[in-house]
Design a protein around this motif. Structure first.
Motif, short mmCIF file in Angstrom:
data_model
loop_
_atom_site.label_atom_id
_atom_site.label_comp_id
_atom_site.label_asym_id
_atom_site.label_seq_id
_atom_site.Cartn_x
_atom_site.Cartn_y
_atom_site.Cartn_z
N ALA A 231 -72.18 -3.01 13.16
CA ALA A 231 -71.25 -2.90 12.03
C ALA A 231 -71.37 -1.53 11.38
CB ALA A 231 -71.54 -4.00 11.02
N GLY A 232 -72.61 -1.01 11.28
CA GLY A 232 -72.80 0.31 10.71
C GLY A 232 -72.17 1.40 11.56
N LEU A 233 -72.32 1.31 12.87
CA LEU A 233 -71.71 2.30 13.76
C LEU A 233 -70.18 2.25 13.67
CD1 LEU A 233 -74.00 1.81 16.88
CD2 LEU A 233 -73.96 3.80 15.36
N ARG A 234 -69.64 1.05 13.56
CA ARG A 234 -68.18 0.94 13.41
C ARG A 234 -67.71 1.54 12.10
NH1 ARG A 234 -67.38 -5.31 15.57
NH2 ARG A 234 -67.54 -4.83 17.81
N LEU A 235 -68.51 1.33 11.06
CA LEU A 235 -68.14 1.89 9.76
C LEU A 235 -68.09 3.41 9.84
CD1 LEU A 235 -67.67 1.57 6.71
CD2 LEU A 235 -70.14 1.71 6.41
N GLY A 236 -69.11 4.02 10.48
CA GLY A 236 -69.11 5.46 10.62
C GLY A 236 -67.94 5.97 11.44
N GLY A 237 -67.48 5.17 12.39
CA GLY A 237 -66.36 5.59 13.22
C GLY A 237 -65.01 5.44 12.56
N ARG A 238 -64.89 4.46 11.65
CA ARG A 238 -63.58 4.15 11.09
C ARG A 238 -63.31 4.79 9.73
NH1 ARG A 238 -62.68 -2.31 12.30
NH2 ARG A 238 -62.92 -2.22 14.58
N ASP A 239 -64.35 5.02 8.95
CA ASP A 239 -64.14 5.50 7.59
C ASP A 239 -64.35 7.00 7.52
OD1 ASP A 239 -65.46 6.16 4.76
OD2 ASP A 239 -64.00 4.55 4.55
N ARG A 243 -67.85 9.17 7.68
CA ARG A 243 -67.99 10.12 8.79
C ARG A 243 -68.35 11.51 8.26
NH1 ARG A 243 -63.82 8.38 11.12
NH2 ARG A 243 -62.30 9.92 10.43
N ARG A 244 -67.75 11.90 7.13
CA ARG A 244 -68.10 13.19 6.54
C ARG A 244 -69.55 13.23 6.09
NH1 ARG A 244 -63.09 14.85 2.52
NH2 ARG A 244 -61.42 14.58 4.03
N VAL A 245 -70.02 12.14 5.50
CA VAL A 245 -71.41 12.09 5.06
C VAL A 245 -72.35 12.25 6.25
CG1 VAL A 245 -73.19 10.59 4.06
CG2 VAL A 245 -70.94 10.74 2.98
N LEU A 246 -72.06 11.56 7.34
CA LEU A 246 -72.91 11.64 8.53
C LEU A 246 -72.88 13.04 9.14
CD1 LEU A 246 -72.11 8.22 10.26
CD2 LEU A 246 -74.02 8.79 8.75
#
Length: 441
Positions: A231-239, A243-246
């Motif tokens: 779920a965390g990986l999907r969040l980083g991919g979709r939001d 994504r900017r934070v990462l």
């Protein structure tokens, strides 16, 4: 159910936890490499020890973040403190390569366990007390400032203790003989770090209340942790904002790797001697942590002056990139003016990163719920570590001079430019462990 703490108490306890966790790491920074050398380890063996630490931390980063979201913040923090206690004891007393490598690997596991739970506890506690729109930035800034201050103090004490123990007639030799060569003067700061970790564990147990959780058996943990990670990986991919934070964390990792890898050599060049260069580097590292603490303390002010957290991140990362470019411009220059510019650039790197961190984490926490908060922080830490490692490899093959500094400055500048425009995507968030992410707007 335990009554939530008020916001002031949560801020104070979060800052204390940050200081207690990072003070032992600061104590070990200065003597660690020299201790390995004193134990007769070759440079290749020492590189292997640090690789064991980094690879263990990277491999466990996401699983331990998910573990915190499933089992609770306090339990994982206690485990991190206990692992660090074991690690510092092994490193401080170890005399063979396999014991020292094991100590560094255990330290990497403790580092992975620690990335996220304390900050997640703070945000959970504040939102439980004041609601989901509670002000987070001030507490995050204080925690970050406490981290940097603890690292600065630990570096000074860890560097001074072996020197102080070496004063007087053969005090270091007497200490070694009295302990069968297990404890050298260089071992003392590392063993003191283990003692501080005992204090850290006791403080976490007594001072960090959290809501009671349903008992999780082994089957539930094995099921929920991977689902939370996905779920965390999907969040980083979709939001877009997450994504900017990462990506910004990755840019910060490149900047830090550049400074940490190149500054010792620069210090040795300036002094003309490796030993005095090491002393200069120790002072510079302490100054960098102080600048980082100051930048973190100024993070709420930066958000107010720029009008938003996102613009504060842009300014902070831009300042850090400017600092690296100054260091690149003065990489081969000589004279007082170039030294002043290099010192200003060094300070700007840490000030800028210190000011950007709490602001971007404030934005991140408003994107996730407690079910995925520690996992999101682990993703951020993983991005920083992996990019730092890749940057280190790239710097190793670049010619000496401005180019390595320019690499770090360019990457950090790219990270800053990510914040030049406003995100317009919906705000997905973690819901329940096992659920997919969904739009909240």
């Amino acid at each position: 159910m335990t009554e939530p703490l008020d916001i002031r108490s949560a801020r104070r306890r979060y800052a204390t936890v940050c200081a207690l966790f990072w003070l032992p790491i600061g104590l070990a920074i200065a003597p660690q490499l020299l201790l390995f050398t004193e134990r007769g380890m070759t440079l290749a063996a020492i590189a292997g020890f640090f690789a064991a630490h980094s690879l263990t931390a990277a491999a466990l980063e996401l699983p331990t973040g998910g573990l915190s979201d499933v089992l609770g913040r306090r339990a994982v923090l206690v485990a991190a403190g206990l692992l660090d206690l074991v690690a510092f004891t092994l490193v401080g007393l170890g005399t063979t390569a396999w014991v020292l490598a094991l100590g560094m690997a255990v330290k990497g596991a403790g580092r992975a366990l620690s990335s996220g739970p304390a900050e997640a506890w703070y945000v959970d506690t504040v939102q439980a007390s004041a609601g989901p729109d509670a002000e987070l930035r001030t507490g995050l800034a204080r925690g970050s400032a406490a981290t940097s201050a603890a690292l600065a103090a630990g570096t000074l004490v860890g560097g001074a203790l072996p020197w102080l123990l070496g004063l007087g007639p053969d005090l270091g030799a007497q200490l070694s003989r009295a302990t069968s060569d297990l404890i050298l003067p260089l071992s003392v700061p590392v063993l003191l770090a283990a003692v501080v970790d005992i204090v850290f564990v006791l403080y976490v147990v007594t001072a960090l209340p959290e809501p009671a959780r349903a008992a999780a058996g082994l089957r539930e943990v094995l099921r929920d942790v991977p689902v939370t990670i996905v779920a965390g990986l999907r969040l980083g991919g979709r939001d877009a904002l997450v994504r900017r934070v990462l990506l910004s964390a990755g840019a910060a990792g490149a900047a830090l790797a550049t400074v940490e890898l190149l500054t010792p050599g620069r210090a040795a060049d300036l002094t003309g001697d490796v030993e005095t260069g090491a002393v200069l580097f120790s002072g510079l590292a302490c100054a960098g942590f102080v600048c980082s603490a100051l930048g973190s303390h100024m993070a709420p002010l930066a958000a107010r002056l720029t009008g938003s957290g996102g613009r504060a991140v842009l300014v902070g990362l831009g300042a850090g990139a400017s600092g690296l470019l100054l260091l690149a411009a003065t990489a081969t220059a000589e004279g007082p003016a170039s030294l002043v510019l290099a010192a200003a650039g060094f300070a700007l790197v840490y000030l800028g990163l210190g000011a950007a961190g709490p602001n971007q984490n404030d934005l991140l926490h408003r994107r996730v719920t407690p079910k995925g908060r520690a996992t999101a922080l682990s993703l951020q830490s993983l991005a920083l570590q992996l990019t730092a490692a890749l940057t280190g490899l790239a710097i190793g093959v670049l010619p000496a001079g401005p180019l390595p500094w320019l690499l770090g400055g360019t990457v950090l500048c790219a990270g800053a430019l990510l914040w030049a425009r406003r995100a317009t995507s919906p705000v997905p968030e973690f819901t329940r462990a096992g659920d997919d992410v969904e739009a909240a707007m």
